[in-house]
Enzyme design. Structure first.
Site, PDB file in Angstrom:
ATOM      1  NE  ARG A  17      12.048  38.120 -52.313  1.00  0.00           N
ATOM      2  CZ  ARG A  17      12.279  38.514 -53.564  1.00  0.00           C
ATOM      3  NH1 ARG A  17      12.111  37.670 -54.555  1.00  0.00           N
ATOM      4  NH2 ARG A  17      12.672  39.738 -53.812  1.00  0.00           N
ATOM      5  CD  GLN A  76      15.351  54.099 -47.193  1.00  0.00           C
ATOM      6  OE1 GLN A  76      16.020  53.083 -47.341  1.00  0.00           O
ATOM      7  NE2 GLN A  76      14.362  54.413 -48.001  1.00  0.00           N
ATOM      8  CG  ASN A 231      15.894  38.815 -54.294  1.00  0.00           C
ATOM      9  OD1 ASN A 231      16.000  39.876 -53.717  1.00  0.00           O
ATOM     10  ND2 ASN A 231      15.829  38.726 -55.612  1.00  0.00           N
TER      11      ASN A 231
HETATM   12  C1  UD1 Z   1      14.171  46.730 -57.766  1.00  0.00           C
HETATM   13  C2  UD1 Z   1      13.610  47.550 -58.930  1.00  0.00           C
HETATM   14  C3  UD1 Z   1      13.251  46.612 -60.075  1.00  0.00           C
HETATM   15  C4  UD1 Z   1      14.460  45.804 -60.482  1.00  0.00           C
HETATM   16  C5  UD1 Z   1      15.058  45.065 -59.296  1.00  0.00           C
HETATM   17  C6  UD1 Z   1      16.374  44.460 -59.678  1.00  0.00           C
HETATM   18  C7  UD1 Z   1      12.480  49.455 -57.948  1.00  0.00           C
HETATM   19  C8  UD1 Z   1      11.173  50.043 -57.592  1.00  0.00           C
HETATM   20  N1  UD1 Z   1      12.432  48.256 -58.491  1.00  0.00           N
HETATM   21  O1  UD1 Z   1      13.151  45.890 -57.284  1.00  0.00           O
HETATM   22  O2  UD1 Z   1      12.776  47.340 -61.178  1.00  0.00           O
HETATM   23  O3  UD1 Z   1      14.111  44.878 -61.491  1.00  0.00           O
HETATM   24  O4  UD1 Z   1      15.302  45.982 -58.220  1.00  0.00           O
HETATM   25  O5  UD1 Z   1      16.897  43.692 -58.635  1.00  0.00           O
HETATM   26  O6  UD1 Z   1      13.494  50.092 -57.766  1.00  0.00           O
HETATM   27  N2  UD1 Z   1      16.430  49.535 -50.684  1.00  0.00           N
HETATM   28  C9  UD1 Z   1      16.714  50.552 -49.790  1.00  0.00           C
HETATM   29  N3  UD1 Z   1      15.669  51.239 -49.232  1.00  0.00           N
HETATM   30  C10 UD1 Z   1      14.382  50.986 -49.555  1.00  0.00           C
HETATM   31  C11 UD1 Z   1      14.116  49.953 -50.472  1.00  0.00           C
HETATM   32  C12 UD1 Z   1      15.156  49.242 -51.015  1.00  0.00           C
HETATM   33  O7  UD1 Z   1      17.867  50.815 -49.471  1.00  0.00           O
HETATM   34  O8  UD1 Z   1      13.497  51.678 -49.021  1.00  0.00           O
HETATM   35  C13 UD1 Z   1      17.556  48.770 -51.248  1.00  0.00           C
HETATM   36  C14 UD1 Z   1      17.525  47.315 -50.864  1.00  0.00           C
HETATM   37  O9  UD1 Z   1      18.274  47.094 -49.673  1.00  0.00           O
HETATM   38  C15 UD1 Z   1      18.165  46.648 -52.074  1.00  0.00           C
HETATM   39  C16 UD1 Z   1      17.819  47.570 -53.219  1.00  0.00           C
HETATM   40  O10 UD1 Z   1      17.445  48.799 -52.651  1.00  0.00           O
HETATM   41  O11 UD1 Z   1      19.580  46.582 -51.958  1.00  0.00           O
HETATM   42  C17 UD1 Z   1      16.662  47.030 -54.067  1.00  0.00           C
HETATM   43  O12 UD1 Z   1      15.529  46.895 -53.278  1.00  0.00           O
HETATM   44  P1  UD1 Z   1      14.517  45.688 -53.475  1.00  0.00           P
HETATM   45  O13 UD1 Z   1      13.443  45.834 -52.472  1.00  0.00           O
HETATM   46  O14 UD1 Z   1      15.249  44.416 -53.542  1.00  0.00           O
HETATM   47  O15 UD1 Z   1      13.913  46.040 -54.916  1.00  0.00           O
HETATM   48  P2  UD1 Z   1      13.268  45.011 -55.904  1.00  0.00           P
HETATM   49  O16 UD1 Z   1      11.866  44.761 -55.490  1.00  0.00           O
HETATM   50  O17 UD1 Z   1      14.150  43.865 -56.123  1.00  0.00           O
HETATM   51 MG    MG Z   2      15.683  42.844 -54.976  1.00  0.00          MG
END
Ligand code: UD1
Ligand code: MG
Length: 465
Positions: A17, A76, A231
């Site tokens: 986003r 990752q 975001n």
């Molecule tokens: C996540 C939470 C959600 C919470 C929200 C708060 C999960 C499944 N959901 O959702 O419950 O309300 O955060 O902001 O955890 N990341 C990685 N590797 C990945 C995926 C993500 O390192 O494979 C990191 C991203 O860079 C980020 C963080 O994890 O810093 C959160 O990931 P994001 O995709 O933003 O999760 P949300 O959908 O916001």
């Molecule tokens: Mg997020």
């Protein structure tokens, strides 16, 4: 610092986003990248060798940004979800045991105090984990905290998987947790990508703990401000404004006058002495240090520079990587490009540009000059329009001007060239040869005056000749 705590920062995502080629955690707010803010807070909770960042998108650039901090990195390569990201850390982290805090690289406002409180709550409970939650007016997009009849958390449900009743819940998951690490590693492999997004959701661990007879505690924040993740660029600007407000407020409380503070941009590492006045729209950036009793004029931009006490910087002046000694005055509209040293009491006036130049104590360049790769002695006077020709198209060359020399207006000093102490350069000269001390150099055509020439010409025209 809490004993026996390890921190994992999830930072592998691109942040779709943001609509950017750059990984989200590298975007800046308050003069630092988002991930640097998070590492700064983590560093107050755990020693560097127990802090790990999970990197993926632009992993190399994220590593470079955090270079020298001594933290560990886990790559990752494919981003399969927050549960997968944490599971990737097992090899490096499991042996530490104790408590494991999970932070997000895109959540820079979370304070070390709040993390410490989360750790305290977890360490004093027998829960498998404690999660930070808060209530939002509009919880869209966040995971919702589903509690049972007794108020205990029974699961966290993601927006995409939630029922209409669950979507009405306004208590959200911040994504910040403190785990009993032994229980985490015991159950993490049971997380499956069995959800509409086909991701390994870390949030699923809550239900897994429940099924195994463990409970999950909550640290609920009354003010959601700290856990707002970034975001979009709109949120980035909002968070930047919060960091800016914090910095100017701190400086004002420490004795700095800031006029119209809402317009001023000051980076976190900047230091300013008491009774200095900062005028509207000034930008003071990087590792700049400003002494007491200075004035930083309106709309000045100062980067990575050292300004000693009592320096007057007039409006619209730009200064980069320079050192200004006490009592100097600079501007308005001056540009000190890089690596300049302006000694005590020197004066740089309007539309003067300096590059890699040393101005001696009390030296003056009042108007419209370019001084590059130069060493200018004490009390030298540089006339308006003086230019050092420091570049021959291939190489840069130096100009040296001895103490007390007087360089007349509109002089062109073709480097390499040396002008001796106490000498005079006649206005309008082009100087290519060395000028010995205490001499006068004239490097221009002699003036020729033809009396009556103009009148005669007019008369000729009138008579039709
Ligand atoms: C996540 C939470 C959600 C919470 C929200 C708060 C999960 C499944 N959901 O959702 O419950 O309300 O955060 O902001 O955890 N990341 C990685 N590797 C990945 C995926 C993500 O390192 O494979 C990191 C991203 O860079 C980020 C963080 O994890 O810093 C959160 O990931 P994001 O995709 O933003 O999760 P949300 O959908 O916001
Ligand atoms: Mg997020």
């Amino acid at each position: 610092m809490e004993p026996n705590v390890t921190v994992v920062i999830l930072a592998a995502g691109l942040g779709t986003r943001m609509k950017s080629k750059q990984a989200k955690v590298l975007h800046q707010a308050g003069g630092l990248s988002l991930i640097e803010h998070v590492v700064n807070s983590a560093s107050r909770i755990a020693p560097a060798n127990r802090i790990f960042a999970v990197v993926g998108h632009q992993a190399e650039r994220v590593r470079q940004t955090l270079d020298g901090r001594g933290i560990g990195f886990v790559e990752q390569i494919e981003q399969k979800g927050t549960g997968h990201a944490l599971a990737m850390c097992r090899e490096q982290v499991e042996a530490f045991g104790g408590l494991l805090v999970v932070l997000y690289g895109d959540c820079p406002l979370l304070s070390a105090e709040t993390i410490a409180e989360l750790v305290r709550i977890q360490s004093e409970s027998n829960a498998a984990a404690t999660v930070i939650t808060t209530e939002l007016e509009d919880p869209t997009g966040y995971g919702r905290i589903v509690r049972d009849a007794d108020g205990n958390v029974c699961l966290i449900v993601e927006q995409k998987a939630a029922t209409p009743e669950q979507l009405a819940i306004r208590e959200i998951n911040s994504g910040i947790y403190c785990f009993n690490s032994e229980l985490l590693w015991k159950h993490i492999d049971a997380i499956t990508p069995d959800n509409p997004a086909k991701e390994y959701y870390l949030t699923d661990i809550v239900e897994l703990f429940r099924c195994a007879g463990h409970h999950v505690g909550i640290h609920r924040l009354a003010d959601p401000g700290e856990v707002l993740g970034i975001n979009t660029r709109v949120e980035l600007a909002e968070v930047d404004a919060i960091f800016r407000q914090r910095k100017v407020r701190q400086l004002m409380l420490e004795g700095v006058t800031i006029r119209k503070p809402e317009t001023v941009t000051i980076d976190a590492a900047v230091r300013v002495g008491i009774d200095t006045v900062i005028e509207p729209f000034a930008q003071i950036l990087g590792a700049t240090e400003i002494g007491e009793d200075c004035r930083i004029g309106a709309s000045c931009v100062i980067q990575d520079s050292r300004i000693e006490a009592g320096v007057d910087i007039l409006p619209f002046t730009c200064i980069g990587t320079s050192h200004i000694e006490s009592g100097a005055s600079i501007g308005p509209y001056a540009r000190l490009r890089m690596q300049n040293h302006v000694a005590a009491g020197a004066h740089i006036g309007n539309f003067v540009e300096l590059k890699k130049t040393r101005m001696g104590a009390g030296a003056k360049a009042g108007h419209l000059a370019y001084l590059g790769d130069s060493v200018i002695g004490e009390n030298v006077n540089i006339g308006a329009g003086t230019i050092t020709c420091n570049y021959d198209g291939i190489k840069k060359h130096a100009t040296q001007i001895g103490a007390g020399a007087f360089v007349g207006s509109n002089s062109t000093l073709v480097a390499p060239v040396e002008i001796g102490a106490g000498s005079y350069i006649a206005a309008g000269s082009v100087i290519t040869d060395p000028v010995p001390a205490d001499s006068l150099a004239l490097g221009r055509a002699r003036e020729v005056v033809k009396p009556e020439w103009a009148r005669k010409r007019r008369e000729q025209k009138r008579d039709g000749c």
